[in-house]
Design an enzyme around this catalytic site. Structure first.
Site, short mmCIF file in Angstrom:
data_model
loop_
_atom_site.label_atom_id
_atom_site.label_comp_id
_atom_site.label_asym_id
_atom_site.label_seq_id
_atom_site.Cartn_x
_atom_site.Cartn_y
_atom_site.Cartn_z
N HIS A 199 -6.84 -2.88 7.52
CA HIS A 199 -5.97 -3.96 7.03
C HIS A 199 -6.37 -5.29 7.66
CE1 HIS A 199 -2.40 -1.09 5.94
NE2 HIS A 199 -3.31 -1.18 4.98
N LYS A 232 -12.94 -2.93 1.77
CA LYS A 232 -12.76 -4.09 0.89
C LYS A 232 -13.54 -5.28 1.43
CE LYS A 232 -8.21 -2.93 -1.00
NZ LYS A 232 -6.80 -3.37 -1.15
N HIS A 236 -3.38 7.75 -2.14
CA HIS A 236 -2.82 6.82 -1.15
C HIS A 236 -1.74 7.49 -0.30
CE1 HIS A 236 -4.36 2.82 -0.79
NE2 HIS A 236 -3.20 2.34 -0.41
N ARG A 274 -3.21 8.56 2.84
CA ARG A 274 -3.41 7.38 3.70
C ARG A 274 -2.09 6.99 4.36
NH1 ARG A 274 -6.92 2.94 4.46
NH2 ARG A 274 -6.02 0.88 4.14
N ARG A 285 -9.58 5.20 2.15
CA ARG A 285 -9.16 4.92 0.78
C ARG A 285 -9.93 5.83 -0.18
NH1 ARG A 285 -9.92 -0.41 2.94
NH2 ARG A 285 -7.96 -1.59 3.08
N TYR A 311 4.76 0.57 7.74
CA TYR A 311 4.89 1.95 8.20
C TYR A 311 5.89 2.09 9.33
CZ TYR A 311 0.76 2.65 5.36
OH TYR A 311 -0.12 2.70 4.29
#
Length: 302
Positions: A270, A171, A244, A247, A147, A279
């Site tokens: 994730h 995160k 992004h 990514r 990220r 995806y």
């Protein structure tokens, strides 16, 4: 009283959830939106909100012509707020649990084709410190799917050249190790031994961040976005390249090459597999396009 509960919730998010300033800002906006609705409807206490009140609140959100995604986020935020208040004993029920989240429109992630990537990789002047830095940004973001915020905060001690991995703090302060290939390794070594040393000499402040700006200070996420936009212009591409997109490209190319969905989930950091599954829609669309345009009996005869 209402402001006190909001501040208590924000403290919880900061200390227990390690939420970012960005996350805190959106939670506050979503909760304040409910507070404004309560004031308009003369509702004094959060305990006075029931299922019918929530339905009325939803109507006001749709009247503001908010997207389904925005409405879904607000409801999700308020569910979390009430869940916290239940835990603290400030309310005895969570009325937002009874409301179904509106289904979001499926927006497929945009990605770059190999030809577009190659054009970007040829743009930077590798004889200059900034050119070396820009090349590493491209190589590393495409090689790892990192990220932009993770990239900006990457430190020197997070790089292991022996194993060709970087340690990323994602995160919620969750750590994950990401491998990188020979192209990124070569670009990293060149930048760290040459370009970064030049940039570092321009600042009196010593820091351990990998990516520095022209003044020798740590680069910002906004700075990375600007660099990528300039690279697109220099490559004469018509695509809009936000961080992004690299990514997305990382994940799409891995799945196209047969990578396991669970493995890609771990690499992207994730929490839920559903975040990665989007995806597969991209790869399925591409496979169908290739089939319809390549198989001799795929198209109907005119």
């Amino acid at each position: 009283m209402l402001e006190d509960l909001l501040q208590k919730f924000e403290t919880y998010l900061q200390i227990e959830k390690n939420a970012s300033k960005y996350t805190l800002t959106y939670y506050r906006k979503d909760i304040e939106s409910l507070y404004l609705f309560m004031e308009k409807e003369c509702i004094q206490e959060l305990t006075n909100i029931d299922y019918q009140t929530v339905r009325l609140y939803l109507t006001t959100l749709y009247d503001q012509q908010l997207s389904r995604k925005s409405v879904s986020r607000k409801i999700s935020s308020l569910r979390s707020f009430y869940r916290f208040l239940e835990r603290e004993g400030d309310v005895d029920k969570n009325p937002f649990l009874q409301v179904s989240l509106p289904k979001s429109e499926l927006t497929l992630p945009n990605f770059l084709y190999h030809e577009e990537l190659e054009a970007l990789f040829r743009v930077s002047d590798l004889s200059t410190p900034l050119g070396q830095r820009n090349q590493v940004l491209l190589e590393l973001m495409y090689a790892t799917g990192i990220r932009v915020s993770e990239c900006a905060t990457l430190t020197l001690d997070a790089i292991d050249f022996d194993l060709q991995t970087i340690l990323v703090i994602g995160k919620g302060r969750k750590e994950r190790y990401l491998p990188f290939g020979s192209f990124a390794a070569k670009a990293l070594l060149r930048y760290l031994e040459d370009g970064r040393e030049v940039l570092k000499s321009k600042s009196n402040n010593s820091n351990a961040f990998v990516f520095l700006n022209a003044k020798g200070n740590p680069i910002t996420t906004r700075g990375i976005r600007l660099i990528l936009n300039n690279l697109v212009k220099d490559a004469a591409l018509t695509v809009h390249l936000h961080p992004h997109a690299l990514r997305h490209t990382f994940a799409t190319h891995l799945l196209d090459a047969g990578a396991d969905l669970r493995g890609v989930q771990e690499l992207l950091g994730h929490e839920h597999l559903s975040s990665t599954q989007i995806y597969t829609h991209v790869t399925k669309d591409r496979l169908q396009h290739v089939y319809m345009n390549s198989h001799p009996r795929a198209k109907k005869n005119k």
